[in-house]
Write a protein that holds these residues in place. Structure first.
Motif, PDB file in Angstrom:
ATOM      1  N   ALA A  22       0.850  -1.192   0.000  1.00 32.00           N
ATOM      2  CA  ALA A  22       0.000   0.000   0.000  1.00 32.00           C
ATOM      3  C   ALA A  22       0.885   1.241   0.000  1.00 32.00           C
ATOM      4  CB  ALA A  22      -0.906   0.002   1.221  1.00 32.00           C
ATOM      5  N   THR A  23       0.325   2.327  -0.483  1.00 32.35           N
ATOM      6  CA  THR A  23       1.027   3.613  -0.517  1.00 32.35           C
ATOM      7  C   THR A  23       0.093   4.685   0.002  1.00 32.35           C
ATOM      8  OG1 THR A  23       2.244   2.885  -2.468  1.00 32.35           O
ATOM      9  CG2 THR A  23       2.266   5.233  -2.020  1.00 32.35           C
ATOM     10  N   CYS A  24       0.626   5.609   0.781  1.00 32.47           N
ATOM     11  CA  CYS A  24      -0.175   6.703   1.306  1.00 32.47           C
ATOM     12  C   CYS A  24      -0.640   7.593   0.151  1.00 32.47           C
ATOM     13  CB  CYS A  24       0.626   7.520   2.312  1.00 32.47           C
ATOM     14  SG  CYS A  24      -0.271   8.959   2.932  1.00 32.47           S
ATOM     15  N   PRO A  25      -1.930   7.875   0.074  1.00 34.33           N
ATOM     16  CA  PRO A  25      -2.424   8.718  -1.017  1.00 34.33           C
ATOM     17  C   PRO A  25      -2.040  10.187  -0.860  1.00 34.33           C
ATOM     18  CG  PRO A  25      -4.219   8.155   0.468  1.00 34.33           C
ATOM     19  CD  PRO A  25      -3.018   7.387   0.932  1.00 34.33           C
ATOM     20  N   TYR A  26      -1.532  10.578   0.296  1.00 40.95           N
ATOM     21  CA  TYR A  26      -1.191  11.973   0.550  1.00 40.95           C
ATOM     22  C   TYR A  26       0.303  12.247   0.398  1.00 40.95           C
ATOM     23  CZ  TYR A  26      -5.911  12.023   2.386  1.00 40.95           C
ATOM     24  OH  TYR A  26      -7.269  11.910   2.509  1.00 40.95           O
ATOM     25  N   CYS A  27       1.154  11.348   0.914  1.00 40.96           N
ATOM     26  CA  CYS A  27       2.599  11.612   0.894  1.00 40.96           C
ATOM     27  C   CYS A  27       3.392  10.548   0.135  1.00 40.96           C
ATOM     28  CB  CYS A  27       3.133  11.760   2.317  1.00 40.96           C
ATOM     29  SG  CYS A  27       2.987  10.278   3.336  1.00 40.96           S
ATOM     30  N   ASP A  28       2.711   9.589  -0.492  1.00 38.63           N
ATOM     31  CA  ASP A  28       3.330   8.533  -1.301  1.00 38.63           C
ATOM     32  C   ASP A  28       4.301   7.640  -0.524  1.00 38.63           C
ATOM     33  OD1 ASP A  28       1.928   9.194  -3.591  1.00 38.63           O
ATOM     34  OD2 ASP A  28       3.399  10.718  -4.167  1.00 38.63           O
ATOM     35  N   ARG A  29       4.164   7.583   0.766  1.00 34.75           N
ATOM     36  CA  ARG A  29       5.009   6.717   1.594  1.00 34.75           C
ATOM     37  C   ARG A  29       4.582   5.263   1.379  1.00 34.75           C
ATOM     38  NH1 ARG A  29       5.628   8.037   7.929  1.00 34.75           N
ATOM     39  NH2 ARG A  29       7.847   7.697   7.920  1.00 34.75           N
ATOM     40  N   PRO A  30       5.545   4.355   1.136  1.00 35.96           N
ATOM     41  CA  PRO A  30       5.190   2.950   0.930  1.00 35.96           C
ATOM     42  C   PRO A  30       5.014   2.217   2.261  1.00 35.96           C
ATOM     43  CG  PRO A  30       7.534   3.227   0.665  1.00 35.96           C
ATOM     44  CD  PRO A  30       6.963   4.607   0.910  1.00 35.96           C
ATOM     45  N   PHE A  31       4.148   1.207   2.255  1.00 32.24           N
ATOM     46  CA  PHE A  31       3.900   0.406   3.453  1.00 32.24           C
ATOM     47  C   PHE A  31       3.863  -1.066   3.077  1.00 32.24           C
ATOM     48  CE2 PHE A  31       2.320   4.555   4.465  1.00 32.24           C
ATOM     49  CZ  PHE A  31       2.739   4.737   5.759  1.00 32.24           C
ATOM     50  N   ARG A  32       4.355  -1.906   3.994  1.00 31.52           N
ATOM     51  CA  ARG A  32       4.368  -3.345   3.758  1.00 31.52           C
ATOM     52  C   ARG A  32       2.984  -3.962   3.932  1.00 31.52           C
ATOM     53  NH1 ARG A  32       9.218  -6.441   6.335  1.00 31.52           N
ATOM     54  NH2 ARG A  32       8.609  -7.848   4.677  1.00 31.52           N
ATOM     55  N   ARG A  33       2.115  -3.301   4.705  1.00 26.09           N
ATOM     56  CA  ARG A  33       0.758  -3.815   4.929  1.00 26.09           C
ATOM     57  C   ARG A  33      -0.242  -2.674   4.811  1.00 26.09           C
ATOM     58  NH1 ARG A  33       0.745  -7.081  10.427  1.00 26.09           N
ATOM     59  NH2 ARG A  33       0.557  -4.941  11.073  1.00 26.09           N
ATOM     60  N   GLU A  34      -1.437  -3.002   4.352  1.00 19.17           N
ATOM     61  CA  GLU A  34      -2.473  -1.984   4.199  1.00 19.17           C
ATOM     62  C   GLU A  34      -2.893  -1.412   5.550  1.00 19.17           C
ATOM     63  OE1 GLU A  34      -5.753  -3.262   1.827  1.00 19.17           O
ATOM     64  OE2 GLU A  34      -4.474  -3.832   0.150  1.00 19.17           O
ATOM     65  N   ARG A  35      -2.893  -2.252   6.585  1.00 18.74           N
ATOM     66  CA  ARG A  35      -3.283  -1.768   7.912  1.00 18.74           C
ATOM     67  C   ARG A  35      -2.326  -0.670   8.395  1.00 18.74           C
ATOM     68  NH1 ARG A  35      -3.316  -5.554  13.147  1.00 18.74           N
ATOM     69  NH2 ARG A  35      -4.381  -6.951  11.749  1.00 18.74           N
ATOM     70  N   LEU A  36      -1.033  -0.830   8.099  1.00 13.17           N
ATOM     71  CA  LEU A  36      -0.073   0.198   8.502  1.00 13.17           C
ATOM     72  C   LEU A  36      -0.333   1.509   7.766  1.00 13.17           C
ATOM     73  CD1 LEU A  36       3.194  -1.924   8.687  1.00 13.17           C
ATOM     74  CD2 LEU A  36       1.778  -1.104  10.579  1.00 13.17           C
ATOM     75  N   ARG A  37      -0.696   1.408   6.493  1.00 18.06           N
ATOM     76  CA  ARG A  37      -1.043   2.609   5.734  1.00 18.06           C
ATOM     77  C   ARG A  37      -2.271   3.288   6.328  1.00 18.06           C
ATOM     78  NH1 ARG A  37      -3.765   1.967   0.690  1.00 18.06           N
ATOM     79  NH2 ARG A  37      -5.204   0.911   2.103  1.00 18.06           N
ATOM     80  N   ASP A  38      -3.283   2.486   6.680  1.00 21.06           N
ATOM     81  CA  ASP A  38      -4.505   3.049   7.247  1.00 21.06           C
ATOM     82  C   ASP A  38      -4.226   3.752   8.569  1.00 21.06           C
ATOM     83  OD1 ASP A  38      -5.853   2.028   5.067  1.00 21.06           O
ATOM     84  OD2 ASP A  38      -6.533   0.227   6.131  1.00 21.06           O
ATOM     85  N   GLU A  52     -11.599   6.475   4.443  1.00 24.21           N
ATOM     86  CA  GLU A  52     -10.330   6.469   5.174  1.00 24.21           C
ATOM     87  C   GLU A  52     -10.569   6.477   6.676  1.00 24.21           C
ATOM     88  OE1 GLU A  52      -7.632   8.775   1.828  1.00 24.21           O
ATOM     89  OE2 GLU A  52      -8.618   9.943   3.396  1.00 24.21           O
ATOM     90  N   ILE A  53     -11.595   7.171   7.116  1.00 26.44           N
ATOM     91  CA  ILE A  53     -11.928   7.175   8.544  1.00 26.44           C
ATOM     92  C   ILE A  53     -12.352   5.779   8.979  1.00 26.44           C
ATOM     93  CG2 ILE A  53     -13.552   8.055  10.259  1.00 26.44           C
ATOM     94  CD1 ILE A  53     -13.566  10.702   8.631  1.00 26.44           C
ATOM     95  N   THR A  54     -13.170   5.135   8.181  1.00 26.31           N
ATOM     96  CA  THR A  54     -13.628   3.778   8.478  1.00 26.31           C
ATOM     97  C   THR A  54     -12.448   2.808   8.503  1.00 26.31           C
ATOM     98  OG1 THR A  54     -15.742   4.256   7.437  1.00 26.31           O
ATOM     99  CG2 THR A  54     -15.197   1.943   7.764  1.00 26.31           C
ATOM    100  N   ALA A  55     -11.552   2.921   7.529  1.00 24.38           N
ATOM    101  CA  ALA A  55     -10.374   2.043   7.466  1.00 24.38           C
ATOM    102  C   ALA A  55      -9.464   2.285   8.666  1.00 24.38           C
ATOM    103  CB  ALA A  55      -9.609   2.278   6.163  1.00 24.38           C
ATOM    104  N   TYR A  56      -9.303   3.553   9.060  1.00 21.78           N
ATOM    105  CA  TYR A  56      -8.474   3.876  10.224  1.00 21.78           C
ATOM    106  C   TYR A  56      -9.070   3.267  11.486  1.00 21.78           C
ATOM    107  CZ  TYR A  56      -6.407   6.555  14.014  1.00 21.78           C
ATOM    108  OH  TYR A  56      -5.793   6.907  15.192  1.00 21.78           O
ATOM    109  N   GLU A  57     -10.370   3.421  11.676  1.00 20.73           N
ATOM    110  CA  GLU A  57     -11.015   2.873  12.872  1.00 20.73           C
ATOM    111  C   GLU A  57     -10.913   1.351  12.904  1.00 20.73           C
ATOM    112  OE1 GLU A  57     -14.880   4.606  12.535  1.00 20.73           O
ATOM    113  OE2 GLU A  57     -14.253   6.508  13.447  1.00 20.73           O
ATOM    114  N   ALA A  58     -11.049   0.709  11.757  1.00 21.68           N
ATOM    115  CA  ALA A  58     -10.915  -0.751  11.686  1.00 21.68           C
ATOM    116  C   ALA A  58      -9.484  -1.178  11.994  1.00 21.68           C
ATOM    117  CB  ALA A  58     -11.335  -1.252  10.308  1.00 21.68           C
ATOM    118  N   ALA A  59      -8.504  -0.415  11.507  1.00 25.44           N
ATOM    119  CA  ALA A  59      -7.102  -0.740  11.764  1.00 25.44           C
ATOM    120  C   ALA A  59      -6.765  -0.571  13.241  1.00 25.44           C
ATOM    121  CB  ALA A  59      -6.188   0.148  10.905  1.00 25.44           C
ATOM    122  N   VAL A  60      -7.298   0.473  13.874  1.00 29.81           N
ATOM    123  CA  VAL A  60      -7.065   0.685  15.304  1.00 29.81           C
ATOM    124  C   VAL A  60      -7.666  -0.468  16.099  1.00 29.81           C
ATOM    125  CG1 VAL A  60      -7.687   2.148  17.274  1.00 29.81           C
ATOM    126  CG2 VAL A  60      -6.845   3.187  15.173  1.00 29.81           C
TER     127      VAL A  60
END
Length: 95
Positions: A22-38, A52-60
């Protein structure tokens, strides 16, 4: 202290020969897992979209569940070690 004030440094190093999951849609930072990106998007960026809010809450929530399971494993391991040491002490002092 709000969750936005905390410093969050998720694992972003993607090994050579491996593509980012996954990649951050704002700063293009790469992540090994989608949960870390969220988690990163929710903690590091403002004005999130509903998805994105829903994904963040699910990741937390998923991180909290993983942490709870980890604590259970540590408590279980400590219980086994304590029991083994106790049994060794009982046997040792009964001889």
């Amino acid at each position: 202290m709000s969750h936005r004030d905390a410093v969050v440094v998720p694992e972003t190093a993607v090994p050579d020969g491996e593509t980012a999951a996954a990649t951050c849609p704002y700063c293009d930072r790469p992540f090994r897992r989608e949960r870390l990106r969220d988690l990163h998007v929710g903690d590091a960026h403002d004005e999130l979209r509903d998805g994105e809010i829903t994904a963040y809450e699910a990741a937390v929530e998923a991180e909290a569940e993983d942490l709870f399971v980890y604590h259970l494993k540590v408590a279980g391991a400590l219980g086994v070690v304590f029991t083994a040491l106790f049994l060794l002490a009982v046997v040792g002092f009964s001889l």
